[in-house]
Design an enzyme around this catalytic site. Structure first.
Site, PDB file in Angstrom:
ATOM      1  N   ALA A   1      -8.754   1.351   5.688  1.00  0.00           N
ATOM      2  CA  ALA A   1      -9.148   0.173   6.402  1.00  0.00           C
ATOM      3  C   ALA A   1     -10.695  -0.286   5.671  1.00  0.00           C
ATOM      4  O   ALA A   1     -11.345   0.535   5.057  1.00  0.00           O
ATOM      5  CB  ALA A   1      -9.625   0.473   7.549  1.00  0.00           C
TER       6      ALA A   1
ATOM      7  N   GLU B   1      -9.026  12.261  20.506  1.00  0.00           N
ATOM      8  CA  GLU B   1      -8.600  13.136  19.507  1.00  0.00           C
ATOM      9  C   GLU B   1      -9.811  14.204  19.097  1.00  0.00           C
ATOM     10  O   GLU B   1      -9.587  15.479  19.152  1.00  0.00           O
ATOM     11  CB  GLU B   1      -7.983  12.521  18.354  1.00  0.00           C
ATOM     12  CG  GLU B   1      -7.652  13.488  17.066  1.00  0.00           C
ATOM     13  CD  GLU B   1      -6.948  12.363  15.923  1.00  0.00           C
ATOM     14  OE1 GLU B   1      -6.217  11.715  16.047  1.00  0.00           O
ATOM     15  OE2 GLU B   1      -7.900  12.604  14.567  1.00  0.00           O
TER      16      GLU B   1
ATOM     17  N   HIS C   1      -7.697   6.311  21.347  1.00  0.00           N
ATOM     18  CA  HIS C   1      -6.818   7.638  20.945  1.00  0.00           C
ATOM     19  C   HIS C   1      -7.762   8.627  20.155  1.00  0.00           C
ATOM     20  O   HIS C   1      -7.640   9.799  20.253  1.00  0.00           O
ATOM     21  CB  HIS C   1      -5.602   6.994  20.163  1.00  0.00           C
ATOM     22  CG  HIS C   1      -4.940   8.382  19.564  1.00  0.00           C
ATOM     23  ND1 HIS C   1      -5.226   8.655  18.337  1.00  0.00           N
ATOM     24  CD2 HIS C   1      -3.807   8.902  19.940  1.00  0.00           C
ATOM     25  CE1 HIS C   1      -4.520   9.869  18.007  1.00  0.00           C
ATOM     26  NE2 HIS C   1      -3.425   9.817  18.781  1.00  0.00           N
ATOM     27  N   ASN C   2      -8.187   8.059  18.720  1.00  0.00           N
ATOM     28  CA  ASN C   2      -8.875   8.768  18.119  1.00  0.00           C
ATOM     29  C   ASN C   2     -10.054   9.510  18.395  1.00  0.00           C
ATOM     30  O   ASN C   2     -10.533  10.921  18.366  1.00  0.00           O
ATOM     31  CB  ASN C   2      -9.439   8.064  16.600  1.00  0.00           C
ATOM     32  CG  ASN C   2      -8.131   7.923  15.719  1.00  0.00           C
ATOM     33  OD1 ASN C   2      -7.034   7.969  16.224  1.00  0.00           O
ATOM     34  ND2 ASN C   2      -8.475   7.908  14.661  1.00  0.00           N
TER      35      ASN C   2
ATOM     36  N   LYS D   1      -6.098   2.358  19.609  1.00  0.00           N
ATOM     37  CA  LYS D   1      -6.032   3.576  18.623  1.00  0.00           C
ATOM     38  C   LYS D   1      -7.508   4.071  18.605  1.00  0.00           C
ATOM     39  O   LYS D   1      -7.625   5.277  18.075  1.00  0.00           O
ATOM     40  CB  LYS D   1      -5.458   2.628  17.324  1.00  0.00           C
ATOM     41  CG  LYS D   1      -5.388   3.818  16.162  1.00  0.00           C
ATOM     42  CD  LYS D   1      -4.573   4.924  16.517  1.00  0.00           C
ATOM     43  CE  LYS D   1      -4.334   6.249  15.272  1.00  0.00           C
ATOM     44  NZ  LYS D   1      -5.381   6.439  14.376  1.00  0.00           N
TER      45      LYS D   1
ATOM     46  N   VAL E   1       0.140   7.801   0.981  1.00  0.00           N
ATOM     47  CA  VAL E   1       1.077   8.380   1.599  1.00  0.00           C
ATOM     48  C   VAL E   1       1.562   8.014   2.916  1.00  0.00           C
ATOM     49  O   VAL E   1       2.742   7.757   3.229  1.00  0.00           O
ATOM     50  CB  VAL E   1       0.577  10.004   1.797  1.00  0.00           C
ATOM     51  CG1 VAL E   1       1.589  10.906   2.586  1.00  0.00           C
ATOM     52  CG2 VAL E   1       0.061  10.687   0.712  1.00  0.00           C
ATOM     53  N   MET E   2       0.481   7.329   3.680  1.00  0.00           N
ATOM     54  CA  MET E   2       1.055   6.622   4.745  1.00  0.00           C
ATOM     55  C   MET E   2       1.934   5.395   4.526  1.00  0.00           C
ATOM     56  O   MET E   2       3.108   5.449   5.205  1.00  0.00           O
ATOM     57  CB  MET E   2      -0.426   6.245   5.695  1.00  0.00           C
ATOM     58  CG  MET E   2      -1.001   7.422   6.352  1.00  0.00           C
ATOM     59  SD  MET E   2      -0.224   8.197   7.604  1.00  0.00           S
ATOM     60  CE  MET E   2      -0.395   7.184   8.906  1.00  0.00           C
TER      61      MET E   2
ATOM     62  N   GLY F   1       0.706  -1.255   0.083  1.00  0.00           N
ATOM     63  CA  GLY F   1       0.077   0.095  -0.086  1.00  0.00           C
ATOM     64  C   GLY F   1       1.055   1.133   0.003  1.00  0.00           C
ATOM     65  O   GLY F   1       1.588   1.393   0.962  1.00  0.00           O
TER      66      GLY F   1
ATOM     67  N   SER G   1      -0.403   6.114  14.915  1.00  0.00           N
ATOM     68  CA  SER G   1      -0.767   7.401  14.995  1.00  0.00           C
ATOM     69  C   SER G   1       0.286   8.317  14.858  1.00  0.00           C
ATOM     70  O   SER G   1       1.533   8.294  14.838  1.00  0.00           O
ATOM     71  CB  SER G   1      -1.376   7.973  16.191  1.00  0.00           C
ATOM     72  OG  SER G   1      -1.885   9.241  16.004  1.00  0.00           O
TER      73      SER G   1
HETATM   74  C1  6PG Z   1      -3.964   9.614  13.656  1.00  0.00           C
HETATM   75  C2  6PG Z   1      -5.170  10.260  13.079  1.00  0.00           C
HETATM   76  C3  6PG Z   1      -5.254   9.416  11.792  1.00  0.00           C
HETATM   77  C4  6PG Z   1      -6.406  10.318  11.126  1.00  0.00           C
HETATM   78  C5  6PG Z   1      -7.929  10.020  11.678  1.00  0.00           C
HETATM   79  C6  6PG Z   1      -8.558  11.258  11.381  1.00  0.00           C
HETATM   80  O1  6PG Z   1      -3.704   9.339  14.848  1.00  0.00           O
HETATM   81  O2  6PG Z   1      -2.807   9.729  13.028  1.00  0.00           O
HETATM   82  O3  6PG Z   1      -6.267  10.143  14.162  1.00  0.00           O
HETATM   83  O4  6PG Z   1      -5.836   8.226  12.310  1.00  0.00           O
HETATM   84  O5  6PG Z   1      -6.157  11.531  10.858  1.00  0.00           O
HETATM   85  O6  6PG Z   1      -8.672   9.157  10.790  1.00  0.00           O
HETATM   86  O7  6PG Z   1     -10.092  10.916  11.522  1.00  0.00           O
HETATM   87  P1  6PG Z   1     -11.202  11.531  10.901  1.00  0.00           P
HETATM   88  O8  6PG Z   1     -11.005  11.832   9.459  1.00  0.00           O
HETATM   89  O9  6PG Z   1     -12.306  10.884  11.342  1.00  0.00           O
HETATM   90  O10 6PG Z   1     -11.135  12.974  11.432  1.00  0.00           O
END
Ligand code: 6PG
Length: 480
Positions: A76, A189, A185-186, A182, A12-13, A9, A128
């Site tokens: 995903a 976030e 975490h989000n 994770k 970018v990531m 894959g 992340s």
């Molecule tokens: C990270 C971010 C990453 C992504 C999110 C954004 O930890 O690097 O959380 O996973 O930026 O998926 O989520 P949304 O598009 O739902 O705001």
């Protein structure tokens, strides 16, 4: 077989993670993407990385030294299952497949269960830090077997962000534990971003300061206890001017927030687990509300407060907002850690809360000075029942709660929506209340549905004969 690790894959990531891996001593990285152009571009642009470029799964798998390790970095969902099955059909017992995407942890549990009988290790790893993190050092949350971590641990440690000399990676727990953490975490976030957005809105509407002036305030806040990546980038975004119109960029961005789902998952799972993550939930709902233009248009003329509200002292108000933000942030993290504890219990993971706080100190989106305090709180008391009750946070709330209350009251008075600030305060007051009106709810439930209740003064389960003579009966034998 020339490569010790492979990445599938090349969006970018994936490209950035592959470059990060390749930059570490001793690594040779095989790369593969469904459409080979991307692989060719990456390899062409980064000859220094010494990539082993491959253009078929057969070639990719053949290029990996045994036991093979491959990291999947695709969006995903269904695509992940397709890639996994291509690898599983070619891998052998002892090989490791890492899913580094934002997979739903329930999918990770399912996949691990399906794959592990073959002897292949399947590891769901939360990563992340966005694009820059993937390249320069993310925070990594791997699940999967302890055995797979013996191989993966050193590789992941070598590419992870470093916080106070320690790599931001730990074996979170088995199967889906990494993706679960994770996900939380989000969720945090989302809450943190919403709280910051509310703070901005309060200051803007309350004082009429410009985005650039508010950028200065955030930059100043970023030198104190609120220091964090999200506060830092907030200042940058607010300072940005739109080239086309000369307006502050924030004023020309459509005010409808998107979401890819991880915040909603955090809330869905919290509902299943019975954990009140009200700050995270309000953050998810705030994005939903923003993205319903028809409802917002239909509601535009609804009455707001009659009077004009302005703070008496602007500087004092800004300081109140800062403190309210800090207090609300403590609640958001406290709720997130509660969900981690409940998830660990439900799914049989041994998750060390202090270790999670430590690996979030650098690399990830919610990285903040504050995470050191959380790590300290759990190292002082690993069994801490609720984060906000740790001495440091109790003191922090003691010093900020008057501001918090003033801000929430002012917001209500002024008609400025602050769902995350307000719900965090309500949660805090609910949590510390010696008595809750839940007693009345139990009475109501017993009235209309004979749902029974317990008493404060003796064991047992009781019901009042509401439609009879209203005497109380014991419905099940009390256990002493
Ligand atoms: C990270 C971010 C990453 C992504 C999110 C954004 O930890 O690097 O959380 O996973 O930026 O998926 O989520 P949304 O598009 O739902 O705001």
């Amino acid at each position: 077989a020339a490569a010790n690790i492979g990445v599938v894959g090349m969006a970018v990531m994936g490209s950035n993670l592959a470059r990060n891996l390749a930059s570490r001593e001793g690594n040779t990285v095989a790369v593969f993407n469904r459409s080979p152009e991307r692989t060719r571009t990456l390899v062409g642009e980064h000859p220094e990385a010494g990539f082993v470029a491959t253009e078929s799964y057969d070639e990719f798998v053949a290029s990996l030294a045994k036991p093979r390790t491959a990291v999947i970095m695709v969006q995903a969902g269904k695509g992940t299952d397709a890639v996994i099955s291509e690898l599983v059909s070619r891998f052998e017992p002892g090989d490791i497949i890492v899913d580094g995407g934002n997979a739903n942890f329930l999918d990770t549990i399912r996949r691990e269960k399906e794959i592990s009988p073959s002897g292949i290790h399947f590891v769901g790893a939360g990563i992340s830090g966005g694009e820059e993190g993937a390249l320069k050092g993310p925070s990594i949350m791997p699940g999967g077997s302890a055995e797979s971590y013996e191989t993966l641990g050193p590789i992941l440690s070598s590419i992870a962000a470093i916080a106070e000399g320690e790599p931001c990676v730990t074996h979170v727990g088995t199967d889906g534990a990494g993706h679960f953490v994770k996900m939380v975490h989000n969720g945090i976030e989302y809450a943190d971003m919403q709280l910051i957005a509310e703070a901005y809105d309060l200051i803007r509407q309350g004082t009429g300061k410009s985005p650039a002036e508010i950028a200065d305030i955030f930059a100043e806040w970023n030198t104190g206890e609120l220091e964090s990546y999200l506060i830092e980038i907030t200042a940058e975004v607010l300072r940005q001017t739109d080239a086309a119109t000369g307006q502050p960029l924030v004023d020309v961005i459509l005010d409808q927030a998107g979401a890819k789902g991880t915040g909603a998952w955090t809330v869905q799972n919290a509902l299943d687990l019975g954990v009140p993550v009200s700050g995270i939930a309000e953050a998810v709902f705030a994005r939903s509300l923003s993205s319903r233009p028809a409802q917002r248009a239909a509601a535009r003329d609804l009455p707001g407060p009659s009077g004009d509200w302005r703070p008496d002292d602007e500087d004092a108000f800004v300081e109140d907002v800062r403190r309210a933000l800090y207090a609300s942030k403590i609640i958001a993290y406290s709720q997130g850690f509660d969900e981690i504890v409940a998830g660990a219990e439900q799914f049989g993971w041994e998750i060390k809360k202090g270790d999670i706080a430590k690996i979030w100190r650098a690399g990830c989106i919610i990285r903040a000075r504050f995470l050191n305090r959380i790590a300290d709180a759990y190292s002082d008391d690993p069994e801490l029942v609720v984060l906000v009750s740790a001495p440091y946070f109790r003191d922090a709330v003691a010093g900020t709660q008057d501001s918090w209350r003033r801000v929430v009251a002012a917001a209500a008075y002024a008609g400025i929506p602050t769902p995350a600030f307000s719900s965090s305060l309500a949660y805090y007051d609910g949590l510390r209340a010696p008595r809750l009106p839940a007693a009345l709810v139990q009475g109501q439930r017993d009235f209309f549905g004979a749902h029974t209740y317990k008493r404060v003064d003796k064991p047992g389960v009781f019901h009042t004969l509401w439609s009879g003579d209203r005497t109380e009966i014991e419905t099940s034998p009390s256990s002493h």
